[in-house]
Design a protein around this motif. Structure first.
Motif, PDB file in Angstrom:
ATOM      1  N   SER A 151       1.862  -1.403   3.953  1.00  0.00           N
ATOM      2  CA  SER A 151       1.077  -2.544   4.518  1.00  0.00           C
ATOM      3  C   SER A 151       1.459  -3.450   3.056  1.00  0.00           C
ATOM      4  O   SER A 151       1.444  -3.055   2.071  1.00  0.00           O
ATOM      5  N   THR A 152       1.673  -4.746   3.584  1.00  0.00           N
ATOM      6  CA  THR A 152       1.852  -5.746   2.576  1.00  0.00           C
ATOM      7  C   THR A 152       1.099  -6.745   2.458  1.00  0.00           C
ATOM      8  O   THR A 152       0.180  -7.166   3.560  1.00  0.00           O
ATOM      9  N   SER A 169       0.827  -1.191  -0.151  1.00  0.00           N
ATOM     10  CA  SER A 169       0.073   0.179  -0.112  1.00  0.00           C
ATOM     11  C   SER A 169       0.835   1.129  -0.048  1.00  0.00           C
ATOM     12  O   SER A 169       2.220   1.382  -0.048  1.00  0.00           O
TER      13      SER A 169
END
Length: 124
Positions: free
Chosen positions: A56-57, A52
């Motif tokens: 964030s993954t 993101s």
């Protein structure tokens, strides 16, 4: 117009590592979630990893614990560090910009502005 250029692919033995890079231009890179997908011969393009705007993954189960996605907004670049490579990781790897929302996503149709791809071949 968004342009993405992947690099870093190649031939590696099983158990080896590669780092793919995806350089973006033509847009405000930091404003977009990014993703990596891959396509093996005769197979559909599949999700690998996404990140993101805030970092964030998401990962496909098949690469979780082996691959790491990251981004450097100052360099307009997203990376895919691939460790413990397996022959089944052999594919053309593509990066893309998420065009339908802000967060990381696993859905191929959420992404657009695809790069040209980089070949990764893992020998057994």
């Amino acid at each position: 117009q968004v342009q993405l250029v992947e690099s870093g692919g190649g031939l590696v033995q099983a158990g080896g590592s590669l780092r793919l890079s995806c350089a973006g231009s033509g847009h405000t890179f930091s404003s977009y979630a990014m993703g990596w997908f891959r396509q093996a011969p005769g197979k559909e393009r599949e999700f690998v990893a996404a990140i993101s705007r805030s970092g964030s993954t998401l990962y496909a189960d098949s690469v979780k614990g082996r691959f790491t996605i990251s981004r450097d907004n100052a360099k307009n670049t997203v990376y895919l560090q691939m460790n413990s490579l397996r022959p089944e990781d052999t594919a053309v790897y593509y990066c893309a910009v998420r065009t339908t929302g802000l967060g990381a996503s696993r859905t191929l149709t959420d992404f657009g502005s695809w790069g040209q791809g980089t070949q990764v071949t893992v020998s057994s």
